[in-house]
Design a protein around this motif. Structure first.
Motif, PDB file in Angstrom:
ATOM      1  N   MET A   1      -6.432 -45.159  -4.502  1.00  0.00           N
ATOM      2  CA  MET A   1      -5.634 -46.343  -4.423  1.00  0.00           C
ATOM      3  C   MET A   1      -4.998 -46.660  -5.773  1.00  0.00           C
ATOM      4  SD  MET A   1      -8.234 -48.595  -2.018  1.00  0.00           S
ATOM      5  CE  MET A   1      -7.297 -50.064  -1.869  1.00  0.00           C
ATOM      6  N   TYR A   4      -2.125 -44.322  -6.731  1.00  0.00           N
ATOM      7  CA  TYR A   4      -0.875 -44.656  -6.040  1.00  0.00           C
ATOM      8  C   TYR A   4      -0.206 -45.860  -6.697  1.00  0.00           C
ATOM      9  CZ  TYR A   4       2.488 -46.048  -2.531  1.00  0.00           C
ATOM     10  OH  TYR A   4       3.652 -46.395  -1.897  1.00  0.00           O
ATOM     11  N   GLN A  28       0.582 -49.069   2.055  1.00  0.00           N
ATOM     12  CA  GLN A  28       0.337 -47.727   1.530  1.00  0.00           C
ATOM     13  C   GLN A  28      -0.916 -47.672   0.657  1.00  0.00           C
ATOM     14  OE1 GLN A  28       1.860 -44.892   2.482  1.00  0.00           O
ATOM     15  NE2 GLN A  28       2.874 -46.254   3.924  1.00  0.00           N
ATOM     16  N   VAL A  29      -1.129 -48.708  -0.132  1.00  0.00           N
ATOM     17  CA  VAL A  29      -2.345 -48.762  -0.956  1.00  0.00           C
ATOM     18  C   VAL A  29      -3.579 -48.786  -0.055  1.00  0.00           C
ATOM     19  CG1 VAL A  29      -3.690 -50.161  -2.578  1.00  0.00           C
ATOM     20  CG2 VAL A  29      -1.236 -49.855  -2.948  1.00  0.00           C
ATOM     21  N   LEU A  31      -3.862 -47.807   3.051  1.00  0.00           N
ATOM     22  CA  LEU A  31      -3.971 -46.543   3.772  1.00  0.00           C
ATOM     23  C   LEU A  31      -4.692 -45.502   2.931  1.00  0.00           C
ATOM     24  CD1 LEU A  31      -3.181 -45.049   6.388  1.00  0.00           C
ATOM     25  CD2 LEU A  31      -1.059 -44.407   5.255  1.00  0.00           C
ATOM     26  N   ARG A  32      -4.392 -45.464   1.646  1.00  0.00           N
ATOM     27  CA  ARG A  32      -5.050 -44.511   0.750  1.00  0.00           C
ATOM     28  C   ARG A  32      -6.527 -44.848   0.548  1.00  0.00           C
ATOM     29  NH1 ARG A  32       0.075 -44.040   0.417  1.00  0.00           N
ATOM     30  NH2 ARG A  32       1.105 -42.244  -0.491  1.00  0.00           N
ATOM     31  N   GLY A  33      -6.892 -46.089   0.839  1.00  0.00           N
ATOM     32  CA  GLY A  33      -8.292 -46.498   0.773  1.00  0.00           C
ATOM     33  C   GLY A  33      -8.987 -46.424   2.126  1.00  0.00           C
ATOM     34  N   GLY A  34      -8.279 -45.903   3.119  1.00  0.00           N
ATOM     35  CA  GLY A  34      -8.866 -45.741   4.442  1.00  0.00           C
ATOM     36  C   GLY A  34      -8.842 -46.989   5.309  1.00  0.00           C
ATOM     37  N   GLN A  36      -6.843 -49.271   7.848  1.00  0.00           N
ATOM     38  CA  GLN A  36      -5.699 -49.329   8.753  1.00  0.00           C
ATOM     39  C   GLN A  36      -5.129 -50.739   8.747  1.00  0.00           C
ATOM     40  OE1 GLN A  36      -4.352 -46.690  10.464  1.00  0.00           O
ATOM     41  NE2 GLN A  36      -5.781 -45.498   9.246  1.00  0.00           N
TER      42      GLN A  36
END
Length: 54
Positions: A1, A4, A28-29, A31-34, A36
């Motif tokens: 995160m 990004y 987007q941040v 999402l990179r941390g899982g 949703q």
């Protein structure tokens, strides 16, 4: 995160209401941390739809 966020800070691009905006950045941040998130494009509904409680 964090990687990004740093990459975007170095090259944020141009603001676009329907694309490159604050809600999509947060999406987007997360999402990179899982995490949703919804497809809402306005901040208030987007944050309201996030999992968890404030």
């Amino acid at each position: 995160m964090a990687a990004y966020m740093h990459a975007v800070a170095k090259n944020p691009g141009e603001y676009q209401l329907t694309g490159n905006n604050c809600v999509n950045f947060v999406r987007q941040v997360l999402l990179r941390g899982g995490v949703q998130s919804s497809s809402a494009i306005q901040p208030k509904p987007f944050f309201k739809d996030l999992p968890g409680k404030p």
